[in-house]
Structure formats: C-alpha cells, structure tokens
Design a protein around this motif. Structure first.
Motif, PDB file in Angstrom:
ATOM      1  N   LEU A 175       0.812  -1.223   0.000  1.00  0.00           N
ATOM      2  CA  LEU A 175       0.000   0.000   0.000  1.00  0.00           C
ATOM      3  C   LEU A 175       0.843   1.270   0.000  1.00  0.00           C
ATOM      4  CD1 LEU A 175      -2.890  -1.066   2.393  1.00  0.00           C
ATOM      5  CD2 LEU A 175      -3.064  -0.599  -0.045  1.00  0.00           C
ATOM      6  N   ALA A 176       2.112   1.150   0.462  1.00  0.00           N
ATOM      7  CA  ALA A 176       2.995   2.316   0.502  1.00  0.00           C
ATOM      8  C   ALA A 176       3.259   2.873  -0.899  1.00  0.00           C
ATOM      9  CB  ALA A 176       4.313   1.934   1.168  1.00  0.00           C
ATOM     10  N   GLU A 177       3.002   2.056  -1.932  1.00  0.00           N
ATOM     11  CA  GLU A 177       3.243   2.485  -3.316  1.00  0.00           C
ATOM     12  C   GLU A 177       2.398   3.682  -3.722  1.00  0.00           C
ATOM     13  OE1 GLU A 177       2.200  -0.947  -5.473  1.00  0.00           O
ATOM     14  OE2 GLU A 177       3.775  -2.161  -4.583  1.00  0.00           O
ATOM     15  N   ILE A 178       1.254   3.816  -3.067  1.00  0.00           N
ATOM     16  CA  ILE A 178       0.317   4.873  -3.459  1.00  0.00           C
ATOM     17  C   ILE A 178       0.942   6.267  -3.301  1.00  0.00           C
ATOM     18  CG2 ILE A 178      -1.906   5.934  -2.819  1.00  0.00           C
ATOM     19  CD1 ILE A 178      -2.804   2.998  -2.179  1.00  0.00           C
ATOM     20  N   VAL A 179       1.823   6.420  -2.320  1.00  0.00           N
ATOM     21  CA  VAL A 179       2.401   7.749  -2.086  1.00  0.00           C
ATOM     22  C   VAL A 179       3.575   8.042  -3.030  1.00  0.00           C
ATOM     23  CG1 VAL A 179       1.724   7.774   0.341  1.00  0.00           C
ATOM     24  CG2 VAL A 179       3.991   6.915  -0.296  1.00  0.00           C
ATOM     25  N   VAL A 180       4.034   7.028  -3.751  1.00  0.00           N
ATOM     26  CA  VAL A 180       5.260   7.180  -4.542  1.00  0.00           C
ATOM     27  C   VAL A 180       5.110   8.217  -5.667  1.00  0.00           C
ATOM     28  CG1 VAL A 180       6.699   5.974  -6.233  1.00  0.00           C
ATOM     29  CG2 VAL A 180       6.284   4.951  -4.025  1.00  0.00           C
ATOM     30  N   VAL A 181       4.002   8.161  -6.423  1.00  0.00           N
ATOM     31  CA  VAL A 181       3.844   9.043  -7.584  1.00  0.00           C
ATOM     32  C   VAL A 181       3.786  10.527  -7.171  1.00  0.00           C
ATOM     33  CG1 VAL A 181       2.373   9.661  -9.544  1.00  0.00           C
ATOM     34  CG2 VAL A 181       2.853   7.260  -9.059  1.00  0.00           C
ATOM     35  N   PRO A 182       2.881  10.916  -6.230  1.00  0.00           N
ATOM     36  CA  PRO A 182       2.873  12.341  -5.852  1.00  0.00           C
ATOM     37  C   PRO A 182       4.184  12.795  -5.214  1.00  0.00           C
ATOM     38  CG  PRO A 182       1.334  11.075  -4.492  1.00  0.00           C
ATOM     39  CD  PRO A 182       1.784  10.185  -5.594  1.00  0.00           C
ATOM     40  N   LEU A 183       4.815  11.920  -4.403  1.00  0.00           N
ATOM     41  CA  LEU A 183       6.105  12.285  -3.805  1.00  0.00           C
ATOM     42  C   LEU A 183       7.167  12.492  -4.877  1.00  0.00           C
ATOM     43  CD1 LEU A 183       6.635  10.088  -0.589  1.00  0.00           C
ATOM     44  CD2 LEU A 183       6.366  12.572  -0.746  1.00  0.00           C
ATOM     45  N   GLY A 184       7.141  11.646  -5.895  1.00  0.00           N
ATOM     46  CA  GLY A 184       8.101  11.751  -6.993  1.00  0.00           C
ATOM     47  C   GLY A 184       7.955  13.059  -7.751  1.00  0.00           C
TER      48      GLY A 184
END
Lengths: 101, 192
Positions: free
Chosen positions: B40-49
C-alpha cells in the motif's frame, strides 16, 4: 526609378547574435538570462548588450523574478517582436526561395 | 526547422537525469515495498516523486542551466500526454495493490505468475514516460523491466526483485546523467 526586386532585409533582426536570441525566444514562452546564455552560446557581455538593444527596440519584454532570494530577469518576445519576426521570416523565405536548392 | 529546434530543446529539458533518478528511486521503493509486504505504501510514490522532481529541478538545474518556460502549445501537449501516462501509471498501481493483497491472502495459483507481473506492468508507464519526454533511454529501462520480470519468474524471485533491479538501473543512469550535467555546468562557469 524601378523598385528593387529583392526585398530589403531588416538589418537589426538580421544581426546573427540578435537573431539567435530572438529565434530561441520564439520557441518558448520565456527564458531567463542564464538560460539564454547556455542555449545561444553567446558570451555574457555580448548577450547583455543584445538584450539591452532588444529591450530598447521593444522587441522583448523583461520581467524580474525572485529565485532563492536573488532577482533574475526573464525575457519574452513582445507582440511587436512577434510581428517583426513574422515580417522578417516572410522576407527571408522570399529571398531564400530564389537561391539554388 | 523551428519545430526540430523546439523538439531538441524539449529533449534537452529532461537530459539532466533527475527524472530518471527519481523514477528509479520510486520504483526501487515499490520493489522494497513488495519485499517488506508494504504494498500500500506504493500509493504515495507518484505524488512524492512529482514533488521531489519540482524541488530538485528548482534547486539543482535552474541555478545552473537557467529558467525556461516552454511554449503553451508544448505544455498543453505534454499535459495531455502526462495525463495519459499518470492514468496508466495509476491503473498499474491499483493493479499492483490488488495483486499484492491477493498474494498476501495466500492464493497459491496466482503466486507464480504474479511475481513477474509488477515489473512487466511497470514497463508500460515507463515506456509511455519515455515517449512523453522523447527520451529513447526509457525504452531500454522498459526492456530491463520485461527481462527482469521473465528471469525473475524463472529463477523464482519474488515480485520485488525485478522492480528493484529495474529501479536501480534507472537510478544509476539518472545519477550518471546528473553528474554529467553538474560537470558540464562547472565547465561552463569556468569558461565564463
């Protein structure tokens, strides 16, 4: 007296350094001095002189923006600059079309 | 002619390697998430990137290469292409999460082919991102993900390993491009 067939070239726009700056600004909405320096390959002194001349001729608009507490000048073609380049392009296309392919 | 110069300018805009570096770290993070079963931690990856790219571009690239605002037509075109890429990327993330949950729930039939699927699916948004920024090296990254997926399944690695390999390749290439950009900027300042 007969009118010359070959149209007159705008010598102010035709100057190589100025033309490089104007051609670059025609491709983008705006660019700052550092970016123009990198992309045109002109020296800092030459670019500074050309930008002053272009501003004086009202062909470019300059605006200040603050980056990390330092003021940076961003340049964009003015409407007058866009029209001048359109006229220059039409003239040059006419002349270049006469050259051997 | 102007179009080809503008195209060249647009390609150079992405040549500093930051997008590769951030993309690589993001994929590496997703791979680690799989290893640690924190899918589920993957969800934050795109906006953080995206936020990280904006910060690094403003802090590292603009002070050295200057500021440029691309033409409106280019920005509108890129916006449309970015929306499509983000859409596909989000779809992939949702699929990853669904598959991760399924694997964690212990569905044995799925586990074998599911292991290679995340890297295989990752190849698609990576390929689209490469088309978006007109960077051919992204096709190589996509190929690395596909190869990683296939060899990962055959060798019995989990779903995280191929992602970590692909992410590392992207990150290393990005770091190399960034180092080259910084060296070029230093050389430029010295000649000034």
């Amino acid at each position: 007296m007969l009118q010359p067939i070959i149209p007159e070239i705008d010598a102010f726009l035709h100057e190589p350094a100025r033309l490089r700056v104007l051609a670059f600004l025609a491709m983008v909405d705006a660019a700052d001095f550092m970016h123009l320096l990198r992309q045109t390959g002109l020296s800092r002194g030459n670019l500074s002189v050309q930008m002053t001349k272009l501003e004086d001729a009202e062909l470019v608009d300059a605006s200040k923006r603050e980056v990390d507490g330092r003021l940076r000048t961003a340049y964009a073609l003015s409407p007058k600059g866009v029209n001048a380049l359109r006229g220059y392009k039409a003239t040059m296309e006419e002349i270049l079309a006469a050259l051997p392919g | 002619m102007v179009n080809s110069l503008e195209q060249k300018l647009f390609q150079r805009y992405w040549d500093d390697g930051i997008v590769d570096l951030i993309g690589g770290v993001a994929v590496l993070f997703i791979g680690v998430g799989y290893l640690m079963e924190q899918v589920l931690a993957e969800i934050v990856v795109v906006p953080l990137g995206v936020v990280a790219w904006m910060i690094l571009r403003a802090r590292i690239v603009e002070p050295r290469a200057g500021y440029v605002k691309l033409s409106r037509s280019r920005r509108e075109r890129s916006g449309r292409e970015l929306a499509a890429t983000v859409g596909v990327g989000t779809g992939m993330l949702i699929l990853f999460v669904a598959l991760g949950v399924k694997v964690r729930s212990g569905d044995a039939d799925l586990s074998r082919w599911v292991d290679g699927l995340p890297a295989l699916l990752m190849a698609l948004p990576v390929l689209m991102a490469g088309a978006l920024i007109r960077a051919r090296r992204f096709a190589v990254y996509a190929a690395v993900f596909v190869l990683g997926a296939v060899s990962g399944v055959q060798m019995g690695f989990g779903p995280g390993a191929p992602l970590m390999v692909g992410g590392t390749v992207m990150g290393v290439v990005g770091a190399t491009l960034l180092a080259r950009f910084l060296a070029g900027a230093r050389a430029f300042q010295q000649t000034e």
